[in-house]
Design an enzyme around this catalytic site. Sequence first.
Site, PDB file in Angstrom:
ATOM      1  N   ASP A  43       0.846  -1.206   0.000  1.00 34.43           N
ATOM      2  CA  ASP A  43       0.000   0.000   0.000  1.00 34.43           C
ATOM      3  C   ASP A  43       0.879   1.253   0.000  1.00 34.43           C
ATOM      4  OD1 ASP A  43      -3.034   0.777   0.601  1.00 34.43           O
ATOM      5  OD2 ASP A  43      -1.720   2.195   1.632  1.00 34.43           O
ATOM      6  N   TYR A  48       3.396   9.961   0.284  1.00 33.95           N
ATOM      7  CA  TYR A  48       4.323   9.454   1.312  1.00 33.95           C
ATOM      8  C   TYR A  48       5.780   9.833   1.016  1.00 33.95           C
ATOM      9  CZ  TYR A  48       0.267   6.548   2.563  1.00 33.95           C
ATOM     10  OH  TYR A  48      -0.987   6.100   2.900  1.00 33.95           O
ATOM     11  N   LYS A  73      -1.865   6.019  -4.608  1.00 36.32           N
ATOM     12  CA  LYS A  73      -2.943   6.996  -4.369  1.00 36.32           C
ATOM     13  C   LYS A  73      -2.624   8.337  -5.028  1.00 36.32           C
ATOM     14  CE  LYS A  73      -3.369   4.811   0.163  1.00 36.32           C
ATOM     15  NZ  LYS A  73      -1.990   4.491   0.569  1.00 36.32           N
ATOM     16  N   HIS A 104      -6.805   9.722  -3.022  1.00 33.94           N
ATOM     17  CA  HIS A 104      -6.348   9.634  -1.629  1.00 33.94           C
ATOM     18  C   HIS A 104      -7.315  10.315  -0.650  1.00 33.94           C
ATOM     19  CE1 HIS A 104      -2.302   9.326   0.763  1.00 33.94           C
ATOM     20  NE2 HIS A 104      -3.333   9.104   1.547  1.00 33.94           N
ATOM     21  N   SER A 135     -10.524   6.768  -1.326  1.00 30.66           N
ATOM     22  CA  SER A 135     -10.159   6.694   0.088  1.00 30.66           C
ATOM     23  C   SER A 135     -10.772   7.896   0.787  1.00 30.66           C
ATOM     24  CB  SER A 135      -8.631   6.724   0.208  1.00 30.66           C
ATOM     25  OG  SER A 135      -8.221   6.666   1.546  1.00 30.66           O
ATOM     26  N   ASN A 136     -11.253   7.673   1.989  1.00 28.86           N
ATOM     27  CA  ASN A 136     -11.771   8.765   2.828  1.00 28.86           C
ATOM     28  C   ASN A 136     -13.000   9.454   2.241  1.00 28.86           C
ATOM     29  OD1 ASN A 136      -9.582   8.722   4.889  1.00 28.86           O
ATOM     30  ND2 ASN A 136      -8.290   9.275   3.143  1.00 28.86           N
ATOM     31  N   LEU A 186      -3.867  -0.634  13.492  1.00 29.35           N
ATOM     32  CA  LEU A 186      -3.475  -0.797  14.904  1.00 29.35           C
ATOM     33  C   LEU A 186      -3.770   0.481  15.684  1.00 29.35           C
ATOM     34  CD1 LEU A 186      -0.014  -2.529  14.248  1.00 29.35           C
ATOM     35  CD2 LEU A 186      -2.247  -3.613  14.578  1.00 29.35           C
ATOM     36  N   SER A 227       5.038  -1.691   9.474  1.00 26.87           N
ATOM     37  CA  SER A 227       6.109  -1.856  10.453  1.00 26.87           C
ATOM     38  C   SER A 227       7.440  -1.789   9.727  1.00 26.87           C
ATOM     39  CB  SER A 227       5.999  -3.187  11.201  1.00 26.87           C
ATOM     40  OG  SER A 227       7.109  -3.298  12.077  1.00 26.87           O
ATOM     41  N   GLY A 228       8.433  -1.249  10.411  1.00 26.22           N
ATOM     42  CA  GLY A 228       9.781  -1.236   9.841  1.00 26.22           C
ATOM     43  C   GLY A 228      10.659  -2.277  10.518  1.00 26.22           C
ATOM     44  N   ARG A 232       8.221  -7.647  13.895  1.00 29.51           N
ATOM     45  CA  ARG A 232       6.806  -7.233  13.881  1.00 29.51           C
ATOM     46  C   ARG A 232       6.188  -7.433  12.493  1.00 29.51           C
ATOM     47  NH1 ARG A 232       9.018  -3.752  17.669  1.00 29.51           N
ATOM     48  NH2 ARG A 232       9.416  -1.992  16.297  1.00 29.51           N
ATOM     49  N   GLU A 235       5.375 -11.042  12.643  1.00 26.82           N
ATOM     50  CA  GLU A 235       4.290 -11.263  13.624  1.00 26.82           C
ATOM     51  C   GLU A 235       2.939 -10.867  13.033  1.00 26.82           C
ATOM     52  OE1 GLU A 235       5.027  -8.997  17.268  1.00 26.82           O
ATOM     53  OE2 GLU A 235       2.871  -8.639  17.445  1.00 26.82           O
TER      54      GLU A 235
END
Length: 272
Positions: A43, A48, A73, A104, A135-136, A186, A227-228, A232, A235
């Site tokens: 994504d 970004y 986006k 976006h 989006s949004n 999250l 996550s970087g 994680r 996980e």
Amino acid sequence: MEKLTLANGIGIPCMGFGCYNAYDDVITSAVQMALEAGYRYIDSAEFYKNEAAVGAGLASYAGDREELFVLSKIWPSSFDDVAAAFGRTSKDLQTEYLDSYIIHWPGTDEKRRLSAYEQLLGLAEKGLVRAPGVSNFSIPQLEKIREEFGTYPFVHEIECHPSYQQRALIDWCRERKIQVISYEPLNRTKDLALPAVEMLAEKYGKSPAQIVLRWYVQHDQIPIPKSGNRERIRENIALFDFELSEDDMEAIDALETGVKDGQDAAKFPAGY
Ligand SMILES: NC(=O)c1ccc[n+]([C@@H]2O[C@H](COP(=O)([O-])OP(=O)(O)OC[C@H]3O[C@@H](n4cnc5c(N)ncnc54)[C@H](OP(=O)(O)O)[C@@H]3O)[C@@H](O)[C@H]2O)c1
């Protein structure tokens, strides 16, 4: 990775990998680690300011391009020339086509928004975008797209987490076969500390993140955690060896507070 099917028959992985707020080598190696761990939906967004680094990570994928689902986006400042924005994004991501390309934020200028969506449909007609989306957006804004162009967007990416679930909007989208993608899944870690989530983590012997992410998967609401960190990243995708019971799904459904983390789409971004 299990897939869901969009209204036009295209498959989309049931979870993805978010690329916001990480740069240069950090996001390149995060994307590489995500692909190695089994994520197939990446994504991205021009906003970004890291798409070339995301693209370097994608370029490391040894499998076929068709196995990946690459989404980017269009920021409202690009509404007047979507083809130019697509050109920059596709070059940076090193891909000739996007699996999904989405508006976006709706911005406040309906005429420019609709023009952008029309240009996006033009890219889809040329085979450069497989599933146009948004989006949004609000329900009236989604309805306006259908009124003008005859079909709803194929995906709608929205803020969604246990404490802000947008249930009415999601049910509305589901009835119209608009696939919801859940961003900030999250709640930028805030929802991981909720006592009910911690209790379920204990009960299932899983991490709080795995409990929350599994809840989206069982609701078919495609989470896209970022996550970087290698552990994680792994996980967050290790979700397919357990199932939350109906009662425990309902326990997470009950965590709604109505408190949103992100921006108000009616005002953001200012000036568009
Ligand atoms: N369409 C939109 O308007 C929009 C808006 C916002 C976001 N998005 C998309 O949604 C993606 C996800 O949202 P987000 O990145 O804002 O928030 P998020 O995924 O809810 O949270 C990311 C944060 O959680 C941490 N984290 C990840 N896995 C964890 C785990 N297992 N345990 C504990 N902490 C963990 C990450 O830290 P580490 O990196 O240190 O692990 C990071 O600080 C974005 O990357 C972007 O692709 C879209």
